[in-house]
Scaffold this motif. Structure first.
Motif, PDB file in Angstrom:
ATOM      1  N   HIS A  99       0.723  -1.081   0.052  1.00 49.95           N
ATOM      2  CA  HIS A  99      -0.090  -0.002  -0.041  1.00 49.95           C
ATOM      3  C   HIS A  99       0.761   1.311  -0.274  1.00 49.95           C
ATOM      4  O   HIS A  99       1.943   1.581   0.817  1.00 49.95           O
ATOM      5  N   PRO A 100       0.635   2.187  -0.805  1.00 51.38           N
ATOM      6  CA  PRO A 100       1.292   3.559  -0.910  1.00 51.38           C
ATOM      7  C   PRO A 100       1.391   4.327   0.640  1.00 51.38           C
ATOM      8  O   PRO A 100       2.310   4.818   0.959  1.00 51.38           O
ATOM      9  N   ASP A 101       0.326   3.941   1.682  1.00 49.62           N
ATOM     10  CA  ASP A 101       0.860   4.495   2.817  1.00 49.62           C
ATOM     11  C   ASP A 101       2.094   4.050   3.407  1.00 49.62           C
ATOM     12  O   ASP A 101       2.540   4.448   4.500  1.00 49.62           O
ATOM     13  N   ASN A 139       4.527   2.538   1.983  1.00 49.89           N
ATOM     14  CA  ASN A 139       5.721   2.544   0.997  1.00 49.89           C
ATOM     15  C   ASN A 139       5.736   4.228   0.479  1.00 49.89           C
ATOM     16  O   ASN A 139       5.693   4.089  -0.651  1.00 49.89           O
ATOM     17  N   PRO A 140       5.696   5.114   1.140  1.00 50.83           N
ATOM     18  CA  PRO A 140       5.458   6.508   0.740  1.00 50.83           C
ATOM     19  C   PRO A 140       6.740   6.578  -0.247  1.00 50.83           C
ATOM     20  O   PRO A 140       8.138   6.563  -0.002  1.00 50.83           O
ATOM     21  N   GLY A 141       6.431   7.198  -1.596  1.00 49.39           N
ATOM     22  CA  GLY A 141       7.473   7.317  -2.339  1.00 49.39           C
ATOM     23  C   GLY A 141       8.344   6.347  -3.220  1.00 49.39           C
ATOM     24  O   GLY A 141       9.047   6.634  -4.338  1.00 49.39           O
ATOM     25  N   ASP A 142       7.636   5.175  -3.029  1.00 43.71           N
ATOM     26  CA  ASP A 142       8.090   4.200  -3.536  1.00 43.71           C
ATOM     27  C   ASP A 142       7.422   3.802  -5.082  1.00 43.71           C
ATOM     28  O   ASP A 142       6.271   3.118  -4.671  1.00 43.71           O
ATOM     29  N   LYS A 143       7.839   4.211  -6.134  1.00 47.94           N
ATOM     30  CA  LYS A 143       7.078   3.970  -7.440  1.00 47.94           C
ATOM     31  C   LYS A 143       7.000   2.389  -7.659  1.00 47.94           C
ATOM     32  O   LYS A 143       5.794   2.222  -8.260  1.00 47.94           O
ATOM     33  N   GLU A 198       4.047   1.356  -5.562  1.00 45.63           N
ATOM     34  CA  GLU A 198       2.842   1.865  -6.027  1.00 45.63           C
ATOM     35  C   GLU A 198       2.511   1.072  -7.324  1.00 45.63           C
ATOM     36  O   GLU A 198       1.268   0.814  -7.680  1.00 45.63           O
ATOM     37  N   ASN A 201      -5.532   8.807   7.710  1.00 46.75           N
ATOM     38  CA  ASN A 201      -5.361   9.646   6.415  1.00 46.75           C
ATOM     39  C   ASN A 201      -5.288   8.384   5.548  1.00 46.75           C
ATOM     40  O   ASN A 201      -4.293   7.779   5.459  1.00 46.75           O
ATOM     41  N   SER A 226      -5.109   7.299   1.454  1.00 45.62           N
ATOM     42  CA  SER A 226      -4.842   7.890   0.040  1.00 45.62           C
ATOM     43  C   SER A 226      -5.829   6.949  -0.966  1.00 45.62           C
ATOM     44  O   SER A 226      -5.800   5.780  -1.016  1.00 45.62           O
ATOM     45  N   THR A 245      -5.254  12.271  -0.567  1.00 49.01           N
ATOM     46  CA  THR A 245      -5.056  11.984   0.866  1.00 49.01           C
ATOM     47  C   THR A 245      -6.559  12.468   1.568  1.00 49.01           C
ATOM     48  O   THR A 245      -6.322  13.770   1.667  1.00 49.01           O
TER      49      THR A 245
END
Length: 386
Positions: free
Chosen positions: A34-36, A38-42, A45, A165, A167, A235
């Motif tokens: 989930h993007p939450d 792995n923030p910033g991990d393309k 994503e 929060n 996304s 978000t």
């Protein structure tokens, strides 16, 4: 959607996987990618998007049946059809390499391609012969989202309110979800600018004109905010009420807080997967609460009434005479209340006998006298079983 990707491999399940196995694997992978998380991990994503796409098909029986039969699933209408003799049709671009349609379908009516077109008509909802100008995008429901939430022990017992929060893909506020606006152009997200999409059906390969951009590779008059998709990732704070009695494995549904649908389709739901953090004293076992309580040798031998902690506070527990270490005693209706049934669990108390410390001569003398009074070997029964 049109892809050769193995959806079963994407979710890590076999082709004979049951619905529950697919659902469990999906939840596990969503929590991991989930993007939450792995923030910033393309890469994560992109993997997350593929997982969502695979689950969207395999969780729907009709879509899965089509995917299992043809090796792919498409939401779009294939424009045009194959030309006689295997030539490329200017609208469709099917390449059959001289394939005999009559052998494939057994159909003889209205020419050699009639039976094949009929199968495509059924497969694509009766619109297989439509040209590019008739291709439309039906409303598509937004996908569901999974969110893992850790809560404390006392929050699980008493219930709580949490603010998350999340996304999610929401409807574009600029174009109202249509993807169109007053000017400009963008690369078509369906074919990535190629103007064609590729589909596989067994050993056959279909090269189709992209139904979204009509083969141009770019979309005109697209919304500059969402680039023609009709949705944007945002978000959003979401208030979630955790009911009393929630336990590890509890799954809460928040309607309408998943990803927004496309072309006016309904929004998906948000599912909250609960994990309760451990407590240093109490252990949950369903609606029962378990605890270990130390007692003295005299309390266990003679019996006693001792005070023990419960989730409601202090309570008294009767220790029967002759209680052994490891024995489990039940305190009825001292566990967790099931709000659905109105039935309350029990508290299970495991007795742990503590031996006295012989720090003085008088204590040692009493213990030696006790040993003479009870000279039996407590291990004698063990030897009979060797």
């Amino acid at each position: 959607m049109a892809t050769k990707e193995d959806y079963y491999a994407t979710l890590g399940v076999g082709r004979d996987a049951k619905e529950e196995e697919i659902r469990k694997s999906y939840r596990r992978l969503v929590r991991k990618y989930h993007p939450d998380v792995n923030p910033g991990d393309k890469a994560a994503e992109e993997r997350f998007k593929r997982i969502q796409e695979a689950y969207d098909v395999l969780s729907d029986k009709k879509k899965r049946d089509v995917y299992d039969q043809f090796g792919f699933y498409s939401d779009h209408v294939p424009p045009g059809g194959g030309a006689p003799g295997g030539g490329a049709h200017p609208g469709g671009g099917f390449d059959f390499h001289g394939f005999d349609f009559r052998d494939f379908t057994g159909a003889q009516e209205e020419g050699p391609h009639a039976g094949f077109r009929d199968i495509f008509s059924q497969f694509f909802g009766g619109r297989g012969a439509a040209g590019p100008e008739t291709a439309t995008h039906a409303p598509e429901r937004g996908s569901d989202l999974e969110y893992g939430l850790n809560i404390g022990f006392w929050d699980s017992i008493r219930g709580t309110q949490v603010r998350l929060n999340v996304s999610r893909q929401e409807q574009c506020s600029v174009c109202g979800g249509s993807g169109s606006a007053g000017g400009g152009s963008a690369i078509c997200p369906e074919c990535d600018g190629a103007g064609k999409v590729t589909q596989m059906a067994g050993a056959m390969k279909f090269s189709l004109t992209c139904p979204r951009c009509q083969g141009k590779g770019r979309l005109r008059n697209v919304c500059a905010s969402c680039h023609g998709d009709g949705r944007r990732v945002a978000t959003e704070p979401v208030e979630v009420r955790i009911p009393p009695g929630a336990n590890t494995g509890s799954r809460l549904r928040v309607p309408g807080k998943g990803n927004a649908g496309r072309m006016g389709g309904p929004t998906g739901d948000l599912y909250i997967n609960i994990r309760v953090e451990p407590h240093p004293l109490f252990t949950r076992n369903g609606n029962n609460v378990e605890i270990r309580i130390p007692v003295t040798v005299s309390e266990a031998s003679l019996g006693a009434k001792v005070e023990v902690p419960t989730i409601d506070g202090r309570a008294h527990l009767k220790i029967p005479p002759g209680t052994q270490s490891g024995q489990r005693l039940r305190m009825r209706e001292k566990g967790v209340l099931d709000t659905r049934s109105g039935v309350r669990g029990d508290q299970i108390v495991e007795v742990v006998i503590q031996a006295p410390k012989a720090n003085d001569e008088r204590t040692r003398e009493i213990l030696r006298e006790l040993a003479q009074l009870h000279a039996e070997d407590p291990r004698e029964e063990l030897w009979s079983k060797v």
